[in-house]
Design a protein around this motif. Sequence first.
Motif, PDB file in Angstrom:
ATOM      1  N   ARG A  60       0.851  -1.194   0.143  1.00 10.80           N
ATOM      2  CA  ARG A  60       0.112   0.086   0.071  1.00 10.80           C
ATOM      3  C   ARG A  60       0.900   1.233   0.060  1.00 10.80           C
ATOM      4  NH1 ARG A  60      -1.676   1.357   6.084  1.00 10.80           N
ATOM      5  NH2 ARG A  60      -0.096   0.202   7.258  1.00 10.80           N
ATOM      6  N   PRO A  61       0.421   2.307  -0.848  1.00 11.20           N
ATOM      7  CA  PRO A  61       1.189   3.484  -0.703  1.00 11.20           C
ATOM      8  C   PRO A  61       0.957   4.312   0.649  1.00 11.20           C
ATOM      9  CG  PRO A  61      -0.838   3.686  -2.146  1.00 11.20           C
ATOM     10  CD  PRO A  61      -0.693   2.028  -1.527  1.00 11.20           C
ATOM     11  N   PHE A  62       2.077   4.913   1.071  1.00 14.26           N
ATOM     12  CA  PHE A  62       1.928   5.812   2.050  1.00 14.26           C
ATOM     13  C   PHE A  62       1.845   7.122   1.547  1.00 14.26           C
ATOM     14  CE2 PHE A  62       3.809   1.859   3.959  1.00 14.26           C
ATOM     15  CZ  PHE A  62       3.104   1.697   4.987  1.00 14.26           C
ATOM     16  N   PRO A  63       1.119   8.034   1.845  1.00  8.84           N
ATOM     17  CA  PRO A  63       1.023   9.395   1.486  1.00  8.84           C
ATOM     18  C   PRO A  63       1.821  10.211   1.890  1.00  8.84           C
ATOM     19  CG  PRO A  63      -0.787   9.089   3.330  1.00  8.84           C
ATOM     20  CD  PRO A  63      -0.136   7.748   2.849  1.00  8.84           C
ATOM     21  N   ASP A  64       2.289  11.182   1.025  1.00  5.34           N
ATOM     22  CA  ASP A  64       3.238  12.004   1.527  1.00  5.34           C
ATOM     23  C   ASP A  64       2.645  13.017   2.800  1.00  5.34           C
ATOM     24  OD1 ASP A  64       4.880  11.589  -0.340  1.00  5.34           O
ATOM     25  OD2 ASP A  64       4.491  13.483  -1.611  1.00  5.34           O
ATOM     26  N   PRO A  65       3.280  13.215   3.794  1.00  6.81           N
ATOM     27  CA  PRO A  65       2.941  13.725   5.165  1.00  6.81           C
ATOM     28  C   PRO A  65       2.631  15.421   4.870  1.00  6.81           C
ATOM     29  CG  PRO A  65       5.212  13.392   5.226  1.00  6.81           C
ATOM     30  CD  PRO A  65       4.878  12.812   4.178  1.00  6.81           C
ATOM     31  N   ARG A  66       1.871  15.690   5.670  1.00  5.16           N
ATOM     32  CA  ARG A  66       1.369  17.279   5.511  1.00  5.16           C
ATOM     33  C   ARG A  66       2.611  18.133   6.261  1.00  5.16           C
ATOM     34  NH1 ARG A  66      -4.852  17.091   7.876  1.00  5.16           N
ATOM     35  NH2 ARG A  66      -5.848  15.994   5.996  1.00  5.16           N
ATOM     36  N   PRO A  67       2.678  19.207   5.851  1.00  3.15           N
ATOM     37  CA  PRO A  67       3.881  20.032   6.581  1.00  3.15           C
ATOM     38  C   PRO A  67       3.387  20.328   7.923  1.00  3.15           C
ATOM     39  CG  PRO A  67       3.025  20.811   4.384  1.00  3.15           C
ATOM     40  CD  PRO A  67       2.126  19.965   4.688  1.00  3.15           C
ATOM     41  N   LEU A  68       4.237  20.382   8.836  1.00  2.00           N
ATOM     42  CA  LEU A  68       4.291  20.833  10.138  1.00  2.00           C
ATOM     43  C   LEU A  68       4.079  22.280  10.339  1.00  2.00           C
ATOM     44  CD1 LEU A  68       6.787  18.642  12.039  1.00  2.00           C
ATOM     45  CD2 LEU A  68       4.278  18.297  11.600  1.00  2.00           C
TER      46      LEU A  68
ATOM     47  N   ARG B 244      12.590   6.848   1.770  1.00  4.62           N
ATOM     48  CA  ARG B 244      11.390   8.132   1.818  1.00  4.62           C
ATOM     49  C   ARG B 244      10.328   7.157   2.071  1.00  4.62           C
ATOM     50  NH1 ARG B 244      14.406  10.248  -2.625  1.00  4.62           N
ATOM     51  NH2 ARG B 244      13.198   9.065  -4.087  1.00  4.62           N
ATOM     52  N   GLN B 245       9.974   5.914   1.575  1.00  2.61           N
ATOM     53  CA  GLN B 245       8.692   5.181   1.959  1.00  2.61           C
ATOM     54  C   GLN B 245       8.903   5.029   3.369  1.00  2.61           C
ATOM     55  OE1 GLN B 245       7.119   1.851  -0.436  1.00  2.61           O
ATOM     56  NE2 GLN B 245       7.162   0.426   1.587  1.00  2.61           N
TER      57      GLN B 245
ATOM     58  N   LEU C  57      17.334   7.668   6.572  1.00  5.41           N
ATOM     59  CA  LEU C  57      15.924   8.110   7.387  1.00  5.41           C
ATOM     60  C   LEU C  57      15.953   9.466   7.797  1.00  5.41           C
ATOM     61  CD1 LEU C  57      13.309   7.479   8.634  1.00  5.41           C
ATOM     62  CD2 LEU C  57      14.340   6.687  10.593  1.00  5.41           C
ATOM     63  N   GLY C  58      17.171   9.958   8.391  1.00  2.79           N
ATOM     64  CA  GLY C  58      17.068  11.355   8.746  1.00  2.79           C
ATOM     65  C   GLY C  58      16.833  12.184   7.570  1.00  2.79           C
ATOM     66  N   ALA C  59      17.670  11.999   6.734  1.00  2.00           N
ATOM     67  CA  ALA C  59      17.415  12.884   5.380  1.00  2.00           C
ATOM     68  C   ALA C  59      16.075  12.870   4.855  1.00  2.00           C
ATOM     69  CB  ALA C  59      18.539  12.254   4.188  1.00  2.00           C
ATOM     70  N   ALA C  60      15.530  11.660   4.730  1.00  3.21           N
ATOM     71  CA  ALA C  60      14.223  11.504   4.126  1.00  3.21           C
ATOM     72  C   ALA C  60      13.219  12.178   5.031  1.00  3.21           C
ATOM     73  CB  ALA C  60      13.679  10.187   4.171  1.00  3.21           C
TER      74      ALA C  60
ATOM     75  N   THR D 110       8.107  -1.489   4.953  1.00 10.48           N
ATOM     76  CA  THR D 110       9.175  -1.196   3.952  1.00 10.48           C
ATOM     77  C   THR D 110      10.528  -2.023   4.366  1.00 10.48           C
ATOM     78  OG1 THR D 110       8.514   1.241   4.154  1.00 10.48           O
ATOM     79  CG2 THR D 110      10.825   0.718   3.710  1.00 10.48           C
ATOM     80  N   VAL D 111      11.005  -2.233   3.000  1.00  7.45           N
ATOM     81  CA  VAL D 111      11.960  -3.596   3.374  1.00  7.45           C
ATOM     82  C   VAL D 111      13.244  -2.617   2.498  1.00  7.45           C
ATOM     83  CG1 VAL D 111      13.175  -5.623   2.555  1.00  7.45           C
ATOM     84  CG2 VAL D 111      10.682  -5.222   3.311  1.00  7.45           C
ATOM     85  N   ILE D 112      14.558  -2.718   3.125  1.00  8.47           N
ATOM     86  CA  ILE D 112      15.582  -2.064   2.284  1.00  8.47           C
ATOM     87  C   ILE D 112      16.487  -3.304   1.602  1.00  8.47           C
ATOM     88  CG2 ILE D 112      17.644  -0.406   2.789  1.00  8.47           C
ATOM     89  CD1 ILE D 112      14.949   0.784   3.444  1.00  8.47           C
ATOM     90  N   GLY D 113      16.441  -2.954   0.382  1.00  5.88           N
ATOM     91  CA  GLY D 113      17.278  -4.097  -0.523  1.00  5.88           C
ATOM     92  C   GLY D 113      18.822  -3.675  -0.392  1.00  5.88           C
ATOM     93  N   ARG D 114      19.567  -4.804  -0.725  1.00  2.00           N
ATOM     94  CA  ARG D 114      20.981  -4.815  -0.783  1.00  2.00           C
ATOM     95  C   ARG D 114      21.378  -4.032  -1.935  1.00  2.00           C
ATOM     96  NH1 ARG D 114      24.894  -7.810   1.907  1.00  2.00           N
ATOM     97  NH2 ARG D 114      23.000  -9.197   2.584  1.00  2.00           N
ATOM     98  N   THR D 115      22.251  -3.227  -1.901  1.00  2.00           N
ATOM     99  CA  THR D 115      22.988  -2.361  -3.081  1.00  2.00           C
ATOM    100  C   THR D 115      24.176  -1.995  -2.814  1.00  2.00           C
ATOM    101  OG1 THR D 115      22.351  -0.454  -4.428  1.00  2.00           O
ATOM    102  CG2 THR D 115      21.606  -0.573  -2.390  1.00  2.00           C
ATOM    103  N   VAL D 116      24.985  -1.797  -3.975  1.00  2.00           N
ATOM    104  CA  VAL D 116      26.279  -1.043  -3.642  1.00  2.00           C
ATOM    105  C   VAL D 116      26.257   0.394  -3.520  1.00  2.00           C
ATOM    106  CG1 VAL D 116      27.667  -3.055  -5.066  1.00  2.00           C
ATOM    107  CG2 VAL D 116      26.589  -1.186  -6.402  1.00  2.00           C
ATOM    108  N   LYS D 117      25.248   0.885  -4.085  1.00  2.00           N
ATOM    109  CA  LYS D 117      24.972   2.393  -3.835  1.00  2.00           C
ATOM    110  C   LYS D 117      25.267   2.967  -2.290  1.00  2.00           C
ATOM    111  CE  LYS D 117      24.001   3.637  -8.142  1.00  2.00           C
ATOM    112  NZ  LYS D 117      24.854   4.765  -8.730  1.00  2.00           N
ATOM    113  N   PHE D 118      24.906   2.331  -1.411  1.00  3.84           N
ATOM    114  CA  PHE D 118      25.260   2.716  -0.044  1.00  3.84           C
ATOM    115  C   PHE D 118      26.631   3.008   0.395  1.00  3.84           C
ATOM    116  CE2 PHE D 118      21.108   0.397   0.956  1.00  3.84           C
ATOM    117  CZ  PHE D 118      20.381   1.441   1.220  1.00  3.84           C
ATOM    118  N   PRO D 119      27.443   2.034  -0.132  1.00  2.00           N
ATOM    119  CA  PRO D 119      29.122   2.460   0.215  1.00  2.00           C
ATOM    120  C   PRO D 119      29.534   3.571  -0.679  1.00  2.00           C
ATOM    121  CG  PRO D 119      28.968   0.151  -0.790  1.00  2.00           C
ATOM    122  CD  PRO D 119      27.653   0.727  -0.364  1.00  2.00           C
TER     123      PRO D 119
END
Length: 295
Positions: free
Chosen positions: A27-35, A282-283, A62-65, A250-259
């Motif tokens: 299921r999609p999680f909607p973009d949150p409303r601004p605080l 972001r999800q 997560l912090g950046a998202a 949410t599941v985080i996949g394995r990728t070489v982009k992280f390093p």
Amino acid sequence: MARKQDNVTELDGLESIQYGPTGRPARPFPDPRPLKMHGPARIISLCNQKGGVGKTTTTINLGAALAGYGRRVLAIDFDPQGALSAGLGVPTHDVTTIYDLLLSGSKDPSEAIQHTAVPNLDLIPANIDLSAAEVHLVNEVAREQILARVLRKVSADYDVILIDCQPSLGILTVNALTASHGVLIPLECEFFALRGVALLIETIDKVRDRLNPAIQLDGILATMYDSRTLHSREVLERVVDAFGTDVLETVIGRTVKFPDASVAGVPITDFAPEHAAAKAYRQMARELIQRGAVA
């Protein structure tokens, strides 16, 4: 009549239902409303006594998202290795660190806060000095609550504080749990990573009973998932069977982009914003907001 194949259930005469890796309908999680206003912060520890499961990577991204959704985020590097600081491109020498704040109750935590290249994302760095903290704190009165006293002074300025814990269940991790409202457990999709989760849950329960009645489990995040391997799929299935809805969708996949992003000193959400891993974090941010773990 329904026929389930892999991650899709086909319904005769009806639209098919897509299933995510955790076996629940995607299921999609909607973009949150601004605080409309900011603070006080909800404090979340990212904790697992096993190393290499994605705690630091998750804290960074997560912090950046969350920052990208307008949340004011403070990340605390609580690991003497200083990987969180390095991953955000923040210097750790000849600056005030979290170690200085733990040892000196008179220091203003704002002196240690460093701005990162990501708008709305700040950091209190750490370096190898933090490894001496357990020795210095052992004779302190109420030593388990020292970090909580430090963060109390800055929590009004942020919406969420993320603590990147070291891979152990020592006094520093207990400090982080005592200061926190919630815990996120990154869990590598690998069999041996499962073995320590029960001990970690037991530690959280002890902290709840003795030090911090308000702490709760915000979720278990499956990381380094590879849908091509039976092993990854079986481990994720066992985690969901054991912990149910405590496992994030949410599941985080394995990728070489992280390093690659770590070497560049920026989150993957900035390094490769259209990559699947950036979209996953972001999800995750939207899911935590939907769950109420973040404002």
